[in-house]
Each structure stands twice: as C-alpha cells, then as structure tokens.
Motif scaffolding. Structure first.
Motif, PDB file in Angstrom:
ATOM      1  N   VAL A   1     -54.456 -80.257  16.106  1.00  0.00           N
ATOM      2  CA  VAL A   1     -55.420 -81.506  16.896  1.00  0.00           C
ATOM      3  C   VAL A   1     -54.433 -81.822  18.120  1.00  0.00           C
ATOM      4  O   VAL A   1     -55.219 -82.187  18.948  1.00  0.00           O
ATOM      5  CB  VAL A   1     -55.373 -82.535  16.005  1.00  0.00           C
ATOM      6  CG1 VAL A   1     -55.916 -84.015  16.539  1.00  0.00           C
ATOM      7  CG2 VAL A   1     -56.580 -82.245  14.580  1.00  0.00           C
ATOM      8  N   GLY A   2     -53.100 -82.063  17.817  1.00  0.00           N
ATOM      9  CA  GLY A   2     -52.349 -82.455  19.041  1.00  0.00           C
ATOM     10  C   GLY A   2     -52.439 -81.693  20.357  1.00  0.00           C
ATOM     11  O   GLY A   2     -52.618 -81.863  21.431  1.00  0.00           O
ATOM     12  N   SER A   3     -52.760 -80.364  19.854  1.00  0.00           N
ATOM     13  CA  SER A   3     -52.647 -79.018  20.837  1.00  0.00           C
ATOM     14  C   SER A   3     -54.051 -79.327  21.763  1.00  0.00           C
ATOM     15  O   SER A   3     -53.974 -79.351  23.084  1.00  0.00           O
ATOM     16  CB  SER A   3     -52.497 -77.853  20.150  1.00  0.00           C
ATOM     17  OG  SER A   3     -53.027 -76.893  21.291  1.00  0.00           O
ATOM     18  N   VAL A   4     -55.153 -79.259  21.124  1.00  0.00           N
ATOM     19  CA  VAL A   4     -56.452 -79.488  21.857  1.00  0.00           C
ATOM     20  C   VAL A   4     -56.547 -81.058  22.791  1.00  0.00           C
ATOM     21  O   VAL A   4     -57.149 -80.700  23.857  1.00  0.00           O
ATOM     22  CB  VAL A   4     -57.677 -79.439  21.257  1.00  0.00           C
ATOM     23  CG1 VAL A   4     -57.828 -78.141  20.461  1.00  0.00           C
ATOM     24  CG2 VAL A   4     -57.792 -80.315  19.639  1.00  0.00           C
ATOM     25  N   VAL A   5     -56.061 -81.792  22.252  1.00  0.00           N
ATOM     26  CA  VAL A   5     -55.907 -83.294  22.852  1.00  0.00           C
ATOM     27  C   VAL A   5     -54.908 -82.937  24.091  1.00  0.00           C
ATOM     28  O   VAL A   5     -55.500 -83.382  25.477  1.00  0.00           O
ATOM     29  CB  VAL A   5     -55.431 -84.424  22.037  1.00  0.00           C
ATOM     30  CG1 VAL A   5     -55.301 -85.646  22.908  1.00  0.00           C
ATOM     31  CG2 VAL A   5     -56.296 -84.694  21.059  1.00  0.00           C
ATOM     32  N   ALA A   6     -54.066 -82.336  24.005  1.00  0.00           N
ATOM     33  CA  ALA A   6     -53.074 -81.919  25.278  1.00  0.00           C
ATOM     34  C   ALA A   6     -53.809 -81.055  26.142  1.00  0.00           C
ATOM     35  O   ALA A   6     -53.549 -81.474  27.327  1.00  0.00           O
ATOM     36  CB  ALA A   6     -51.685 -81.430  24.790  1.00  0.00           C
TER      37      ALA A   6
ATOM     38  N   ALA B   1     -61.884 -77.882  24.654  1.00  0.00           N
ATOM     39  CA  ALA B   1     -60.464 -77.028  24.329  1.00  0.00           C
ATOM     40  C   ALA B   1     -60.525 -76.480  23.095  1.00  0.00           C
ATOM     41  O   ALA B   1     -61.277 -77.326  22.226  1.00  0.00           O
ATOM     42  CB  ALA B   1     -59.357 -78.101  24.507  1.00  0.00           C
ATOM     43  N   ARG B   2     -59.808 -75.739  22.823  1.00  0.00           N
ATOM     44  CA  ARG B   2     -59.737 -75.182  21.365  1.00  0.00           C
ATOM     45  C   ARG B   2     -58.586 -74.300  21.088  1.00  0.00           C
ATOM     46  O   ARG B   2     -57.667 -74.056  21.965  1.00  0.00           O
ATOM     47  CB  ARG B   2     -60.997 -73.919  21.142  1.00  0.00           C
ATOM     48  CG  ARG B   2     -60.921 -72.720  22.143  1.00  0.00           C
ATOM     49  CD  ARG B   2     -61.895 -71.676  21.700  1.00  0.00           C
ATOM     50  NE  ARG B   2     -63.299 -72.069  21.730  1.00  0.00           N
ATOM     51  CZ  ARG B   2     -64.105 -71.960  22.482  1.00  0.00           C
ATOM     52  NH1 ARG B   2     -63.763 -71.644  23.653  1.00  0.00           N
ATOM     53  NH2 ARG B   2     -65.512 -72.597  22.394  1.00  0.00           N
ATOM     54  N   THR B   3     -58.103 -74.230  19.706  1.00  0.00           N
ATOM     55  CA  THR B   3     -56.887 -73.630  19.339  1.00  0.00           C
ATOM     56  C   THR B   3     -56.862 -73.101  17.994  1.00  0.00           C
ATOM     57  O   THR B   3     -58.345 -73.576  17.259  1.00  0.00           O
ATOM     58  CB  THR B   3     -55.734 -74.405  19.386  1.00  0.00           C
ATOM     59  OG1 THR B   3     -54.423 -73.674  19.308  1.00  0.00           O
ATOM     60  CG2 THR B   3     -55.752 -75.449  18.278  1.00  0.00           C
TER      61      THR B   3
END
Length: 424
Positions: free
Chosen positions: A127-132, A103-105
C-alpha cells in the motif's frame, strides 16, 4: 432490516456507479438508468457534487426543451486502493475516482510467509508503495478495500476462515492492518470483488443475473442476482468450490472430500498432472503459476499431455458450471482470475462443450459462457469499489450526525391578526 440511511447510501452508490460507467451524463439519463425519480437523482447528484466526487461539465441540447446539465466523475477528487490477498501473492492497485489504475505492485507469498503478521507486513508495504508511485497525497486516499480469500466478516473486519491456510482462524485482519495503514479499511472476499468488477466494467455489465467463476488456487462463484451482488445471510454465498463434485473424492482443505476446488483449482490441476506424469517438464512442484504457464504453452504447442490435462480440467469444471446454470439460470457465466486468464480460449472452448453435455437445454440456451474482459486485476478493481462504498456510507453517517447536532430553527411568530380581518 435496512434503514432509510442504508437505502440512501445504496442509492447514492448506484448513482455514482452509473456516472462512472457513462460520464458525462445528465440527471434525466441517471433517473432512467437507475429507476429513481428525477427529484431523488437531483438530490443525490447534489450530495456527490458537495463531496467533490463528481463535477458539472456543461450542457447538452434536448429536443424542444431546456438544455440538460451534464455531470461527470471527478477523477482527481480522490484515490482508492484495492488489495488482492491470494494464497500465492499480494497484489495492490491504486485507482483514481474514475477507477483508472494509477499504480500497482505485487509481492509473492511463499510457503511459510502466510502467517498473519508476515502477510500484514507485505500488504502495508505494498500500500505504501503504490501511494508513493502515484505521488498521491495521503489526504486524497479515501480508503483501502481488502479482499481476503475464505470466510470474512465485513462488519468486524475479521478473517474467520481461510481454507488453504491452516493457521488462519478468526484473524482480526483489519485491526492488524490498521496498526500500519492509516486509511479507512474495508474487508470482503474475492468472490464478491470479482462479481462487482464484472458488474461495473466487465461481462456482467447491464445483466441482471450472472455468475463469475473465480479460478485460482481457490475456487468459488461470485453471484449477481437481480442486478446486485448476492452475499447471503452471513456474507458466505458463492462457496461453490466447496460443493461436492466427486463422492469420496480427493481430500479438501475444508475437511470435505471431492470438492470442485480439488479438481479445478491450481493445486488440483497440478495433482492431476503429477498423477499422469510425475516427471513431466511441465510440472513445477513448488510453483503453481509456473506450472499453469507451462500448461498453457504446452496446449498452444499441441503437447498431448498438456492437452489432456486441460480437457480433463474442463470436464470437471464444465460439470460444476452446468450445476450453476441449472440452479441459477444466469444470463452469463464469466471465467475469471489468473488460471482462467492463463489458460484462456482453449479452456473456454472445452468448458463450453462440457457444460453443453450436462446442463439442461432451456437454461443453457439463455446463458453465455465467456472469459473476463477486464484487463487489470478484477479482484483489486472490485476491492476498490468496497472502499468507494465505505466512503459514501461514512459520508452519509457524517451528514446524519451533523443534522442531529444542528438545532432546529425556532418557529417564526405568527403574524398579528387584524381585529377587522375575517378569520383564516
């Protein structure tokens, strides 16, 4: 001085690096590739198996001997996060243990958004976004590697100085991030991150001596010397962007004049374009990325102004790289980061010509100059390896602590000696 634990951690890291690079592989192949003894490799492989980072995957035939057991990285054995904090963006990627991107953002950093509290919020959200996105359980995230431009203290997690941000002085970056991110955090700068990425997966793989030139808003050189990343005594090696290229030249954010960065970094390229043609349609005064993109398109279309800016930039860059070639005698010089990737082959061709005009013939003959072949963000990839290294170090410390807590077994009583038996 390095302790025996430091050496063991480094050896474990080296073995895992080789397994990631060449899975599946045997213990015998690992010993040959790392230069460690087979017994040492067998012990380290056992430790990595216990940690769940690698797995046994069968056997291969060996000529005239017993089949060799094969091991491979356990890609699902954990997740690593790499954070690339740059002057104009925050880019975050999540990797499995084989360092495949899951995942990436990315989030832009606009003028006025670079203060520590704002930037920390952006990093935490990313960081929260890529984990989700990846659907990874929090317990599987082994750590987060954070790349911060400028001078950083790895041990304390402090960003001591970021030349392009006036208000960044002695910022306790990891401490601030720890208020929002529960995973283990590890800090370094993009020069080391790019060097590690090229050493593991890019143009420096299998090379003992390499220079990775990082071309973005800031400029620097990641150094690989003797097969390992060179950090210097205070983790400050590679600040080539702040060496003097032009005496009494352009003012630099670092306080000096005529630094390499002021001529070949994105703001320096924009300044040169503005000096040549203030009203050029290629120039986007508040947007480095858009300007460099426009230059690349202009070069491809044969626009005379774009071609001149590219050649002038390459002339300065080539002179600076020639100094690195003469000084360090590397096997390869890698042009990395977003400016190099955007300007691509036309920049590379001009740089090669410029280096040839300035470098000594003997070291130049032994040096390749190439673009980075890494398809993803090399800084994020390198930063993820910081987290991997930190995980192995923590595992070693836990193992040492457990050993200290475990009482040594009482010695067995000596067997009773027969009165008639001769003394041993």
């Amino acid at each position: 001085m390095r302790t025996s634990r430091d050496i063991r951690t480094a050896n474990r890291y080296g073995v895992l690096r080789q397994i990631i690079a060449s899975s599946p592989t045997s213990r015998q192949e690992l010993a040959a590739a790392t230069g460690l003894s087979l017994a040492t490799v067998a012990t380290l492989v056992g430790e990595l198996l216990d940690l769940g980072m690698i797995t046994e995957v069968g056997f291969e035939d060996s000529a005239g001997g017993r089949p060799r057991g094969l091991v491979a990285v356990n890609a699902s054995g954990g997740a690593l996060i790499g954070v690339d904090i740059a002057e104009t963006y925050v880019h975050v990627e999540l990797f499995d243990l084989a360092l495949n991107v899951l995942a990436r953002t990315e989030d832009d950093v606009r003028p006025g958004e670079s203060r520590p509290e704002r930037l920390v919020g952006k990093v935490a959200a990313a960081v929260g976004s890529v984990v989700a996105q990846a659907g990874v359980e929090a317990a599987r995230v082994l750590g987060v590697g954070v790349s911060m431009p400028g001078q950083v203290d790895r041990a304390t997690g402090v960003s001591e100085y970021a030349p392009n941000w006036d208000h960044w002085r002695d910022v306790p970056l990891l401490g601030l991030l720890a208020e929002h991110i529960a995973y283990p955090l590890h800090l370094d700068n993009p020069l080391r991150a790019c060097a590690v990425a090229e050493l593991w997966f890019g143009a420096a793989r299998g090379r003992s001596d390499a220079v990775v030139v990082n071309l973005g808003t800031g400029v620097g050189a990641g150094l690989v010397l003797g097969g390992g990343v060179h950090r210097g005594v205070s983790n400050s090696a590679g600040e080539w962007g702040h060496t003097t290229l032009v005496l009494d030249g352009r003012p630099c954010h670092c306080g000096n004049h005529g630094c390499v960065e002021t001529y070949v970094g994105a703001p320096g390229i924009m300044r040169h374009l503005r000096e040549l043609s203030p009203d050029s349609a290629l120039l986007h005064p508040e947007d480095q990325t858009a300007t460099v993109d426009a230059l690349a398109r202009g070069v491809a279309a044969g626009d005379p102004l774009a071609v001149r800016v590219l050649r002038d930039t390459a002339r300065y860059l080539g002179a600076g790289i020639a100094d690195l070639v003469n000084l360090l005698n590397p096997e390869v010089v890698v042009l990395s980061s977003w400016v190099a990737a955007t300007l691509g082959e036309p920049l590379l061709a001009e740089v090669r010509e410029a280096v040839a005009r300035h470098a000594l013939r003997r070291p130049l003959a032994a040096t390749e100059i190439v673009l980075s072949p890494i398809p993803t963000d090399p800084v994020c990839l390198g930063a993820a390896t910081f987290a991997l290294e930190g995980t192995l170090q923590s595992a070693g410390q836990r193992g040492a602590a457990a050993t200290r807590r475990t009482p040594a077994p009482a010695p067995a009583p000596a067997p009773a000696r027969s009165r008639t038996a001769p003394p041993a």
